[in-house]
Design a protein around this motif. Sequence first.
Motif, PDB file in Angstrom:
ATOM      1  N   GLY A 143       0.829  -1.211   0.000  1.00 61.77           N
ATOM      2  CA  GLY A 143       0.000   0.000   0.000  1.00 61.77           C
ATOM      3  C   GLY A 143       0.858   1.254   0.000  1.00 61.77           C
ATOM      4  O   GLY A 143       0.611   2.201  -0.760  1.00 61.77           O
ATOM      5  N   LYS A 144       1.875   1.262   0.837  1.00 62.26           N
ATOM      6  CA  LYS A 144       2.772   2.435   0.904  1.00 62.26           C
ATOM      7  C   LYS A 144       3.487   2.625  -0.425  1.00 62.26           C
ATOM      8  O   LYS A 144       3.660   3.747  -0.891  1.00 62.26           O
ATOM      9  CB  LYS A 144       3.806   2.253   2.032  1.00 62.26           C
ATOM     10  CG  LYS A 144       3.179   2.437   3.405  1.00 62.26           C
ATOM     11  CD  LYS A 144       4.215   2.322   4.493  1.00 62.26           C
ATOM     12  CE  LYS A 144       3.532   2.414   5.863  1.00 62.26           C
ATOM     13  NZ  LYS A 144       4.234   1.644   6.900  1.00 62.26           N
ATOM     14  N   THR A 146       2.391   1.715  -3.306  1.00 57.86           N
ATOM     15  CA  THR A 146       1.372   2.194  -4.251  1.00 57.86           C
ATOM     16  C   THR A 146       1.238   3.713  -4.157  1.00 57.86           C
ATOM     17  O   THR A 146       1.215   4.415  -5.177  1.00 57.86           O
ATOM     18  CB  THR A 146       0.007   1.520  -3.947  1.00 57.86           C
ATOM     19  OG1 THR A 146       0.167   0.121  -4.162  1.00 57.86           O
ATOM     20  CG2 THR A 146      -1.116   2.040  -4.813  1.00 57.86           C
ATOM     21  N   ILE A 147       1.163   4.205  -2.931  1.00 56.78           N
ATOM     22  CA  ILE A 147       1.042   5.657  -2.719  1.00 56.78           C
ATOM     23  C   ILE A 147       2.233   6.373  -3.361  1.00 56.78           C
ATOM     24  O   ILE A 147       2.080   7.367  -4.077  1.00 56.78           O
ATOM     25  CB  ILE A 147       0.975   5.997  -1.202  1.00 56.78           C
ATOM     26  CG1 ILE A 147      -0.245   5.334  -0.559  1.00 56.78           C
ATOM     27  CG2 ILE A 147       0.963   7.509  -0.977  1.00 56.78           C
ATOM     28  CD1 ILE A 147      -0.335   5.487   0.954  1.00 56.78           C
ATOM     29  N   ARG A 176      -5.283  -1.967   2.486  1.00 58.38           N
ATOM     30  CA  ARG A 176      -6.340  -0.958   2.660  1.00 58.38           C
ATOM     31  C   ARG A 176      -5.993   0.017   3.788  1.00 58.38           C
ATOM     32  O   ARG A 176      -6.283   1.202   3.687  1.00 58.38           O
ATOM     33  CB  ARG A 176      -7.689  -1.631   2.939  1.00 58.38           C
ATOM     34  CG  ARG A 176      -8.221  -2.438   1.773  1.00 58.38           C
ATOM     35  CD  ARG A 176      -8.333  -1.568   0.520  1.00 58.38           C
ATOM     36  NE  ARG A 176      -8.829  -2.331  -0.602  1.00 58.38           N
ATOM     37  CZ  ARG A 176     -10.102  -2.302  -1.032  1.00 58.38           C
ATOM     38  NH1 ARG A 176     -10.987  -1.538  -0.446  1.00 58.38           N
ATOM     39  NH2 ARG A 176     -10.459  -3.033  -2.072  1.00 58.38           N
ATOM     40  N   ILE A 179      -3.408   2.530   2.300  1.00 59.69           N
ATOM     41  CA  ILE A 179      -3.905   3.522   1.328  1.00 59.69           C
ATOM     42  C   ILE A 179      -4.988   4.419   1.929  1.00 59.69           C
ATOM     43  O   ILE A 179      -5.286   5.477   1.382  1.00 59.69           O
ATOM     44  CB  ILE A 179      -4.391   2.895  -0.008  1.00 59.69           C
ATOM     45  CG1 ILE A 179      -5.548   1.936   0.212  1.00 59.69           C
ATOM     46  CG2 ILE A 179      -3.245   2.224  -0.767  1.00 59.69           C
ATOM     47  CD1 ILE A 179      -6.286   1.578  -1.078  1.00 59.69           C
ATOM     48  N   SER A 180      -5.572   3.993   3.063  1.00 61.05           N
ATOM     49  CA  SER A 180      -6.592   4.848   3.683  1.00 61.05           C
ATOM     50  C   SER A 180      -5.964   6.125   4.240  1.00 61.05           C
ATOM     51  O   SER A 180      -6.657   7.075   4.588  1.00 61.05           O
ATOM     52  CB  SER A 180      -7.338   4.092   4.785  1.00 61.05           C
ATOM     53  OG  SER A 180      -6.473   3.899   5.877  1.00 61.05           O
ATOM     54  N   ILE A 185      -6.559   7.907  -3.452  1.00 66.49           N
ATOM     55  CA  ILE A 185      -6.368   6.587  -4.071  1.00 66.49           C
ATOM     56  C   ILE A 185      -7.661   5.807  -3.870  1.00 66.49           C
ATOM     57  O   ILE A 185      -8.132   5.621  -2.744  1.00 66.49           O
ATOM     58  CB  ILE A 185      -5.147   5.855  -3.496  1.00 66.49           C
ATOM     59  CG1 ILE A 185      -3.896   6.608  -3.952  1.00 66.49           C
ATOM     60  CG2 ILE A 185      -5.122   4.388  -3.965  1.00 66.49           C
ATOM     61  CD1 ILE A 185      -2.609   5.926  -3.759  1.00 66.49           C
ATOM     62  N   TYR A 218      -3.015  -4.169  -7.950  1.00 67.16           N
ATOM     63  CA  TYR A 218      -2.379  -4.830  -6.814  1.00 67.16           C
ATOM     64  C   TYR A 218      -2.936  -6.243  -6.755  1.00 67.16           C
ATOM     65  O   TYR A 218      -4.125  -6.436  -6.522  1.00 67.16           O
ATOM     66  CB  TYR A 218      -2.691  -4.061  -5.517  1.00 67.16           C
ATOM     67  CG  TYR A 218      -2.401  -4.819  -4.234  1.00 67.16           C
ATOM     68  CD1 TYR A 218      -1.145  -5.400  -3.998  1.00 67.16           C
ATOM     69  CD2 TYR A 218      -3.373  -4.951  -3.240  1.00 67.16           C
ATOM     70  CE1 TYR A 218      -0.883  -6.080  -2.816  1.00 67.16           C
ATOM     71  CE2 TYR A 218      -3.116  -5.628  -2.047  1.00 67.16           C
ATOM     72  CZ  TYR A 218      -1.865  -6.195  -1.848  1.00 67.16           C
ATOM     73  OH  TYR A 218      -1.604  -6.876  -0.678  1.00 67.16           O
TER      74      TYR A 218
END
Length: 309
Positions: A143-144, A146-147, A176, A179-180, A185, A218
């Motif tokens: 997630g990190k 992805t950001i 999740r 990305i929250s 995103i 992902y």
Amino acid sequence: MTCNLKSRHLIFALLAILFFGCDKSDQPHKFLVGFSQCNSAEPWREAMNKEMTQEAGKHSEIELIILDAQQDNSKQVSDIENLITREIDLLIVSPNEARPITAVVEKAFDRGIPVIVLDRKVYTEKYTSFIGADNRLIGEAAGKYTIELLGGKGKVVEIWGLRGSTPAIERHEGFRKAISEVEDIEVIYEQDGAWLRRRGREIMENVLQRFSDIDLVYAHNDPMAIGAYLAAQNAQRPGIRFIGIDGLKGTEGGIKAVATGMLDATFVYPTGAALAITTAIKILKNEKVDRNITLQTQLINKSNADENL
Ligand code: FRU
């Protein structure tokens, strides 16, 4: 002649004593270790079986039996029943899905068979040791990343592993959660791809038709991420990023897929197979082992793929 006959009798008698009188308990006892594998047909699990067989081959005190459940919960239940009937000394299990496999693992444990749970969990405390990487942490790292890749803004597709297996649930939750932290995103679509490359590809083919704007996929493992990449490639939809998990070495593995630019990143997910064998031996020798053994992961991207091939 008489003498010859006598000495022959003597030789026979000696041989008989040697052969039948030999106390079997003098021979080293072999421990029977049963491994219930959820699906040997997947590349990561092929690697796991190979590592386990190689490690077991180094220890003459154990004999290893591997049964393949072929991604079928009821086959895995009967495989474990079968291993219990064969009076294994220790069970190693990588459960297909957690809930359907829990009761039979408890049954083995209640019969006094030590249990090592490997990579995927079951919903019980009745096991001796769990060996595996931290999937929530891996999901969070994905997630990190992805950001970072998307500069905090973009549309994401999530392709799940088998929903009833704990790595899928934990990889989802970790991702999740990460990305929250940012507002822009958005996960526009998610579906269960059952850990299979073929399913990853099929899912992506549909997704590409439904959405014109996709920034990143992902997938909970590399085979599904590669399947999705191939679908996008085939549909001539460049510019989509792909993240997977497993980071297998070798020509078909995820690290190579990062090196060649199919995937943007993967996270190494060690099989723990050799450690499962050495831990099994410790347990069988009544040595103390940790109840939870956490394996380390590593981010693989363009910058370090080549050196890790
Ligand atoms: C193989 C596999 C791996 C994945 C692991 C999770 O069956 O799907 O690709 O990382 O299982 O348990």
